[in-house]
Write a protein that holds these residues in place. Structure first.
Motif, mmCIF file in Angstrom:
data_model
loop_
_atom_site.group_PDB
_atom_site.id
_atom_site.type_symbol
_atom_site.label_atom_id
_atom_site.label_comp_id
_atom_site.label_asym_id
_atom_site.label_seq_id
_atom_site.Cartn_x
_atom_site.Cartn_y
_atom_site.Cartn_z
ATOM 1 N N THR A 96 0.865 -1.184 0.000
ATOM 2 C CA THR A 96 0.000 0.000 0.000
ATOM 3 C C THR A 96 0.898 1.228 0.000
ATOM 4 O OG1 THR A 96 -0.151 0.240 2.395
ATOM 5 C CG2 THR A 96 -1.772 -1.204 1.346
ATOM 6 N N VAL A 97 0.458 2.232 -0.696
ATOM 7 C CA VAL A 97 1.187 3.504 -0.736
ATOM 8 C C VAL A 97 0.166 4.606 -0.519
ATOM 9 C CG1 VAL A 97 2.699 5.011 -2.071
ATOM 10 C CG2 VAL A 97 2.814 2.551 -2.411
ATOM 11 N N LYS A 98 0.441 5.483 0.434
ATOM 12 C CA LYS A 98 -0.511 6.572 0.688
ATOM 13 C C LYS A 98 0.214 7.906 0.751
ATOM 14 C CE LYS A 98 -0.607 6.422 5.771
ATOM 15 N NZ LYS A 98 -1.447 6.494 6.968
ATOM 16 N N LEU A 99 -0.579 8.938 0.509
ATOM 17 C CA LEU A 99 -0.085 10.302 0.693
ATOM 18 C C LEU A 99 -0.799 10.859 1.901
ATOM 19 C CD1 LEU A 99 1.666 12.589 -0.546
ATOM 20 C CD2 LEU A 99 -0.389 13.356 -1.733
ATOM 21 N N ASP A 100 -0.038 11.218 2.929
ATOM 22 C CA ASP A 100 -0.654 11.611 4.198
ATOM 23 C C ASP A 100 -0.872 13.134 4.261
ATOM 24 O OD1 ASP A 100 -1.769 10.789 6.599
ATOM 25 O OD2 ASP A 100 -0.065 9.473 7.042
ATOM 26 N N ILE A 101 -1.480 13.564 5.344
ATOM 27 C CA ILE A 101 -1.927 14.958 5.451
ATOM 28 C C ILE A 101 -0.798 15.954 5.196
ATOM 29 C CG2 ILE A 101 -2.853 16.697 7.041
ATOM 30 C CD1 ILE A 101 -4.484 14.592 8.369
ATOM 31 N N PHE A 102 0.362 15.693 5.741
ATOM 32 C CA PHE A 102 1.465 16.641 5.597
ATOM 33 C C PHE A 102 2.323 16.346 4.360
ATOM 34 C CE2 PHE A 102 1.316 17.139 10.483
ATOM 35 C CZ PHE A 102 0.318 18.105 10.378
ATOM 36 N N GLY A 103 1.766 15.551 3.460
ATOM 37 C CA GLY A 103 2.489 15.293 2.216
ATOM 38 C C GLY A 103 3.487 14.162 2.305
ATOM 39 N N GLU A 104 3.436 13.441 3.403
ATOM 40 C CA GLU A 104 4.376 12.330 3.562
ATOM 41 C C GLU A 104 3.898 11.119 2.771
ATOM 42 O OE1 GLU A 104 4.499 10.681 7.473
ATOM 43 O OE2 GLU A 104 6.655 10.294 7.357
ATOM 44 N N ILE A 105 4.826 10.484 2.082
ATOM 45 C CA ILE A 105 4.492 9.261 1.340
ATOM 46 C C ILE A 105 4.837 8.074 2.229
ATOM 47 C CG2 ILE A 105 5.003 7.893 -0.707
ATOM 48 C CD1 ILE A 105 6.021 10.819 -1.763
ATOM 49 N N VAL A 106 3.862 7.236 2.489
ATOM 50 C CA VAL A 106 4.038 6.118 3.416
ATOM 51 C C VAL A 106 3.766 4.807 2.677
ATOM 52 C CG1 VAL A 106 3.309 5.076 5.583
ATOM 53 C CG2 VAL A 106 3.311 7.574 5.345
ATOM 54 N N VAL A 107 4.741 3.923 2.750
ATOM 55 C CA VAL A 107 4.636 2.643 2.046
ATOM 56 C C VAL A 107 4.584 1.514 3.075
ATOM 57 C CG1 VAL A 107 5.733 1.104 0.366
ATOM 58 C CG2 VAL A 107 6.005 3.588 0.148
ATOM 59 N N THR A 108 3.654 0.595 2.896
ATOM 60 C CA THR A 108 3.677 -0.631 3.696
ATOM 61 C C THR A 108 3.818 -1.818 2.752
ATOM 62 O OG1 THR A 108 1.260 -0.729 3.690
ATOM 63 C CG2 THR A 108 2.291 0.268 5.602
ATOM 64 N N LEU A 109 4.575 -2.775 3.211
ATOM 65 C CA LEU A 109 4.865 -3.958 2.409
ATOM 66 C C LEU A 109 4.228 -5.179 3.057
ATOM 67 C CD1 LEU A 109 8.696 -3.287 1.955
ATOM 68 C CD2 LEU A 109 6.867 -2.726 0.343
ATOM 69 N N GLY A 110 3.913 -6.155 2.239
ATOM 70 C CA GLY A 110 3.454 -7.436 2.795
ATOM 71 C C GLY A 110 4.633 -8.337 3.108
ATOM 72 N N THR A 111 5.800 -7.946 2.641
ATOM 73 C CA THR A 111 6.970 -8.802 2.794
ATOM 74 C C THR A 111 7.546 -8.690 4.202
ATOM 75 O OG1 THR A 111 8.396 -7.058 1.944
ATOM 76 C CG2 THR A 111 7.536 -8.662 0.362
ATOM 77 N N VAL A 112 8.482 -9.546 4.505
ATOM 78 C CA VAL A 112 9.025 -9.654 5.853
ATOM 79 C C VAL A 112 10.550 -9.656 5.745
ATOM 80 C CG1 VAL A 112 8.882 -10.990 7.987
ATOM 81 C CG2 VAL A 112 7.018 -11.112 6.347
ATOM 82 N N PRO A 113 11.133 -8.481 5.532
ATOM 83 C CA PRO A 113 12.567 -8.448 5.221
ATOM 84 C C PRO A 113 13.452 -8.880 6.388
ATOM 85 C CG PRO A 113 11.673 -6.227 5.389
ATOM 86 C CD PRO A 113 10.514 -7.153 5.438
ATOM 87 N N GLN A 114 14.604 -9.431 6.022
ATOM 88 C CA GLN A 114 15.583 -9.920 7.017
ATOM 89 C C GLN A 114 16.977 -9.468 6.643
ATOM 90 O OE1 GLN A 114 14.876 -13.486 5.295
ATOM 91 N NE2 GLN A 114 12.707 -13.087 5.455
ATOM 92 N N GLY A 115 17.080 -8.298 6.001
ATOM 93 C CA GLY A 115 18.403 -7.813 5.612
ATOM 94 C C GLY A 115 18.536 -7.535 4.129
ATOM 95 N N GLN A 116 17.442 -7.763 3.377
ATOM 96 C CA GLN A 116 17.526 -7.606 1.930
ATOM 97 C C GLN A 116 17.324 -6.172 1.471
ATOM 98 O OE1 GLN A 116 15.514 -9.721 3.602
ATOM 99 N NE2 GLN A 116 15.774 -11.792 2.856
ATOM 100 N N GLY A 117 17.092 -5.242 2.396
ATOM 101 C CA GLY A 117 17.009 -3.833 2.016
ATOM 102 C C GLY A 117 15.704 -3.443 1.343
ATOM 103 N N HIS A 118 14.606 -4.058 1.741
ATOM 104 C CA HIS A 118 13.329 -3.765 1.089
ATOM 105 C C HIS A 118 12.903 -2.314 1.247
ATOM 106 C CE1 HIS A 118 11.876 -8.238 1.109
ATOM 107 N NE2 HIS A 118 13.021 -8.064 0.503
ATOM 108 N N GLU A 119 13.198 -1.715 2.413
ATOM 109 C CA GLU A 119 12.793 -0.318 2.600
ATOM 110 C C GLU A 119 13.446 0.562 1.548
ATOM 111 O OE1 GLU A 119 13.429 0.788 6.844
ATOM 112 O OE2 GLU A 119 13.287 -1.379 7.168
ATOM 113 N N THR A 120 14.690 0.240 1.251
ATOM 114 C CA THR A 120 15.460 1.059 0.315
ATOM 115 C C THR A 120 14.973 0.868 -1.113
ATOM 116 O OG1 THR A 120 17.340 0.785 1.779
ATOM 117 C CG2 THR A 120 17.797 1.578 -0.448
ATOM 118 N N THR A 121 14.872 -0.381 -1.544
ATOM 119 C CA THR A 121 14.527 -0.607 -2.947
ATOM 120 C C THR A 121 13.073 -0.225 -3.218
ATOM 121 O OG1 THR A 121 14.214 -2.954 -2.384
ATOM 122 C CG2 THR A 121 16.291 -2.336 -3.417
ATOM 123 N N ALA A 122 12.196 -0.412 -2.227
ATOM 124 C CA ALA A 122 10.806 0.034 -2.415
ATOM 125 C C ALA A 122 10.781 1.545 -2.610
ATOM 126 C CB ALA A 122 9.948 -0.378 -1.215
#
Lengths: 833, 167
Positions: free
Chosen positions: A502-528
């Motif tokens: 899911t990707v949302k645009l919040d009130i103050f213009g912040e882009i917030v991403v949630t993943l269904g994945t369960v990272p363990q060091g693969q850098g998902h926050e970065t590549t997403a």
């Protein structure tokens, strides 16, 4: 889908409609978002989470590999001050149902519970659990639990387990067989007729080991009495499947189980089968009305969590032409899954994703049997099931080359699937999407200076060292078609694959991403973030990707998790889809505010603005605020949420169950490794003196992360090839139950690694990327081949085991005839050599 | 309880330690490991536990300037000492050059071994500011990493030693 149909779906790059600009953050080594907290020691791993008054769980474990449980007495433990409570197998048998089994009969009849019920089947199996006010007290109390056992005969060998008089682990299954099946593709008998030579190998053995993530397993579990809901702060790497196992066992709905992860200290597949432990934790949290915490000890992890599958290959037969063209092979495989199948027998089909390895073998016959033994259960382990099979194919290639006195490089090049044949349909209907194996091999050989090999051999010889070179050619098949599970059990209602973001645009213009994945060091926050910011016209710093996984974010689906080399395809496919939906909504909202059409607008510089007039721009903050907090006057029919969920679903069909034919995975990353060893002529001690790993995973989202995965997969493979092994004694005791005995590579053990990369984009994945984290165990195959090559002057011994510590190499040197006798060659005129 | 005058064995004891510049006085179980004291009682959870045999090094901290594995010491043995954990590496709110170099060189994946690696690497550079690659490997041989194959960790330590870190 057939190859022609799939070809028709391939869109030429210039025709692709994509919002990803040609030059953006994708493909760059941006700083990892995860790093700052982790180098500061501010990551949150499950064992860092605390709750007021929480209890610590310690499991009472079986000292026997096979025994009847006569009685369990917890009364003395309960009398100890600070002990909160206990759980026994008898309670578990009343309060839960056995876990759902994936197998058809006989494996389907196996009963697997959270704690041993009536019988123990491996050393370390949990028999009871104690909860106390401290870790130390729980351990003390567990020693006060009196368990009376009646020992039974033990079986620790997969072949022995099949014998008629072998002790049977699960009497309800009738024998030790979990699953068996035969696979027959092409026309193997015709290939035998056509052959100039038939090479026969009596036996090869792929050993037991595991990736042994540095963080052991565990969870902090809370039970909400009001809602009947459990929250598990844990390190389960595949919560979707975990919940499918746990909820029916606990007799609750799926939504009663909330998995929460943040940072996970490595998993490698070994944290997929945690459901027995977690069910015990859930029962204790409910029974004691208290948060409970279980942290596995290292010895427990080695003895009783998850090993990789051990596989013995028997009666291997390889029809070949005199020039080294390989026509096919047949083999009988016995896979030892330990005491309980759990994720098995999926391993009995997963190997078929790479049935012919990298080669143009068209005629293949495999007889596969999976058995239980009195050893730790297995679970997926980096390279799961394909690694064992690819080791077989690589061993076959090198043994055939040895026997026919051909150059292993030439045999590979003659038999590799060619780049101009891509997408290539394998004999069992898998579609290799893209790749250039011969080119990767050339790069690997250049990196190790293959042209000057003979000089190096002579130079090594002058130091009484035998130099050898070996190649490992593998495929990391990624993005499973879970329809392959129906090939082991047609009743299973699994097929396809999916992942959510899911990707949302919040009130103050912040882009917030949630993943269904369960990272363990693969850098998902970065590549997403890289994918998101390229579509939205901002920078990775503008994108907040929530770390970890939370079932209650509602951003997951049935197959969510981090496993099976798929994030770059499924995870980022979901991120791309969700972001494109959000981008369209942002333009739609912008068009209402700016009085134009969405097509008049573009996203750039953190704004939505007129293509023709960059001054007419709304910053993201304005969009977020208008929709979320200042929306009076917006049209009634404006369907915009600025909170977009997308489910990525690769295109798969259910395989043809009759022919066992169909596409089992979406992408195939290539690894071609070359290993140079020097073996001491006197002792068999050897050293890897040069090493090259060439990888092709299509478009690389973050090259540095890709390279890091290659390093890690290679290190694990080299560890497994040289030292890492889980051997058992005849009584079923694990001989390497901790890092003192189980020797993983240290900084001084690792050879210098040379890396090469090519990029053959996948025509089937959203970003042209391929999953690549597992590698295919190429380092094991390359090391085995290099040792065999080095020892060749001593009488052509055959490397027959995947693990070759110095003592085994010494044995190969001392008695080369013993291993050489495992192989015979029949010429077409019937003569044998 | 403190040791009684009757000579009964002590099961707990008061310890005084200074951790990352902060002084603590706590009564601890005599059998409590230093790593569990740091993690569970002082909530310094950056120091990790990866084994039960002293092999993995994830729990490495500095005790009076020496790198030690905090799972191989009892908390009571640390009485009167000065301890630095990974949480104490930052200086003036800025990452230590080793921390920055680890990020620059992708020397961490899951990050679980990282605190111990950093503390072992810092001990090396404190005592040998210009190590060779072989010296770096030797200094890290007591720390296990299952993700990286050590390649980038060794590069990161070398870069930090040379002061080649991003701003």
């Amino acid at each position: 889908m057939s190859v022609p149909e799939l070809r028709a779906t391939i869109v030429a790059p210039e025709e692709q409609e994509t919002e990803v600009p040609q030059r953006g953050f994708v493909g760059q080594n941006v700083p990892r978002k995860e790093d700052k907290r982790l180098v500061q020691g501010q990551g949150v791993f499950f064992d860092d989470v605390k709750r007021h008054g929480m209890g610590y769980i310690h499991f009472v474990r079986s000292p026997y590999a096979h025994a009847k449980i006569v009685s369990v007495d917890v009364s003395q433990a309960l009398e100890l001050d600070g002990v909160y409570g206990t759980l026994t197998g008898d309670e578990v048998a009343i309060l839960t149902d056995p876990f759902f089994e994936l197998s058809t009969p006989p494996g389907a009849h196996i009963q697997d519970y959270a704690l041993a019920v009536g019988r123990v089947r491996f050393v370390g199996e949990p028999v009871a659990a104690v909860v106390a006010a401290s870790r130390e007290l729980a351990r003390d109390a567990s020693e006060l639990v009196e368990v009376e056992y009646e020992p039974l005969e033990v079986v620790v060998d997969g072949e022995r387990a099949l014998e008629e008089d072998a002790p049977v682990l699960h009497e309800e299954a009738g024998s030790n067989v979990v699953w068996s099946g035969s696979f027959d593709w092409g026309d193997y008998d015709a290939a035998l007729e056509e052959a100039d030579r038939v090479v026969r190998i009596e036996r090869l053995h792929f050993h037991r080991f595991s990736s042994t993530p540095l963080e052991c397993s565990g969870a902090l579990v809370e039970y909400n009495r009001g809602t009947g809901q459990w929250t598990m702060h844990c390190n389960h790497q595949m919560p979707g499947i975990g919940a499918i196992w746990m909820a029916p066992s606990l007799r609750v709905g799926l939504d009663k189980l909330r998995f929460v992860t943040q940072d996970i200290g490595g998993a490698f597949g070994n944290k997929i089968c945690l459901h027995p432990y977690f069910v015990a934790c859930c029962l204790l949290a409910r029974k004691l009305n208290r948060a409970v915490q279980w942290t596995e000890w290292r010895t427990d992890q080695h003895q009783a969590n998850a090993h990789g599958n051990e596989r013995t290959f028997l009666d291997i037969e390889v029809p070949v032409r005199a020039d080294g063209t390989m026509l096919g092979f047949s083999v009988r495989a016995i896979d030892d899954c330990g005491a309980f199948p759990r994720y098995e027998p999926l391993g009995a089909i997963i190997w078929a994703q790479v049935t012919p390895g990298c080669y143009r073998w068209r005629n293949i016959r495999v007889d596969f049997t999976q058995v239980c033994t009195n050893k730790s259960p297995v679970s997926p382990n980096r390279g799961y099931s394909r690694m064992q099979h690819l080791w077989l194919t690589e061993r076959i290639v090198d043994i055939v080359a040895q026997q026919l006195e051909l150059d292993p490089v030439e045999v590979r090049k003659r038999n590799y699937v060619r780049s101009d044949e891509m997408p290539y349909e394998t004999p069992n209907g898998c579609i290799y999407d893209s790749g250039d194996y011969a080119r990767c091999l050339d790069i690997a050989l250049e990196l190790i200076g293959y042209d000057s090999l003979e000089e190096k051999r002579k130079e090594a010889e002058s130091r009484r060292k035998l130099l050898g070179v070996g190649i490992g050619s593998t495929l990391d098949s990624g993005t499973n078609n879970f329809g392959q599970s129906q090939l082991v059990n047609p009743e299973l209602q699994f097929s396809g694959n999916n992942e959510v973001a899911t990707v949302k645009l919040d009130i103050f213009g912040e882009i917030v991403v949630t993943l269904g994945t369960v990272p363990q060091g693969q850098g998902h926050e970065t590549t997403a973030a890289q994918v998101v910011c390229d579509i939205l016209g901002c920078t990775p710093d503008d994108v907040n990707v929530r770390p970890g996984h939370d079932t209650y974010w509602n951003s997951h689906a049935g197959f969510s998790g981090t496993y099976a080399s798929q994030f770059a395809v499924t995870g980022l496919g979901a991120v791309k889809g969700a972001t494109e939906k959000l981008a369209a909504e942002m333009k739609k909202l912008g068009s209402v505010v700016l009085g134009c059409t969405p097509d008049d607008l573009e996203l750039a510089g953190g704004t939505v603005r007129m293509r023709e007039n960059a001054e007419a721009a709304l910053p993201f903050m304005a969009l977020g605020a208008i929709l979320n907090a200042n929306n009076a006057g917006l049209p009634e029919d404006l369907d915009v949420t600025l909170n977009c969920r997308y489910v990525y679903r690769p295109q798969f069909e259910v395989p043809d169950l009759e022919r066992k034919f169909g596409n089992l995975t979406l992408t195939y990353a290539t690894q071609i490794h070359a290993c140079v060893v020097e073996v001491d002529r006197e002792t068999g001690a050897y050293e890897i003196v040069d090493y090259a790993a060439v990888d092709d995973c299509g478009n690389r989202i973050h090259p540095q992360i890709v390279e890091g995965q290659v390093h890690g997969a290679t290190a694990q493979a080299l560890g497994a090839a040289t030292h890492e092994t889980f051997p058992y004694d005849e009584d079923g005791n694990l001989l390497t139950p901790n890092f003192y005995d189980y020797h993983v590579p240290h900084a001084m053990d690792m050879p210098p690694l040379k890396n090469g990369f090519i990029e053959s984009p996948s025509p089937f994945s959203p970003l042209g990327a391929k999953g690549m984290g597992e590698g295919g165990g190429a380092g094991i195959h390359a090391t085995c081949a290099a040792i065999q090559d080095a020892l060749a002057p001593l009488g052509q011994p055959v490397v027959y085991d995947s693990c070759n510590p110095y003592n085994r190499v010494w044995e190969l040197m001392r008695d080369p005839a013993a291993s050489a006798s495992l192989v015979t060659v029949e010429s077409r005129d019937g003569s044998r050599s | 309880m403190e040791a009684g005058t009757n000579g009964a064995p002590t099961s707990s004891r008061v310890v005084h330690v200074e951790v990352n510049g902060e002084r603590h006085e706590r009564e601890v179980d005599a059998r409590r490991l230093l790593v569990h004291f740091l993690r569970d009682e002082l909530d310094l959870t950056g120091t990790h536990v990866g084994c039960d045999t002293g092999n993995c090094g994830a729990c490495t901290v500095h005790l009076d300037g020496e790198a030690v594995k905090s799972c191989m010491l009892l908390a009571v043995q640390a009485d009167g000492t000065t301890i630095t954990t990974v949480e104490g590496l930052e200086e003036d709110g800025r990452l230590h050059p080793l921390q920055q170099a680890f990020s620059d060189h992708h020397a961490l994946q899951c990050g679980y071994c990282t605190p111990g690696m950093l503390m072992s690497a810092k001990y090396l550079l404190d005592n040998n500011p210009e190590p060779t690659e072989a010296e770096i490997r030797k200094a890290l041989q007591g720390n296990i990493c299952r993700c990286t194959g050590y390649v980038n960790i060794i590069e990161a330590v070398a870069a930090a030693a040379k002061g080649e870190v991003s701003a």
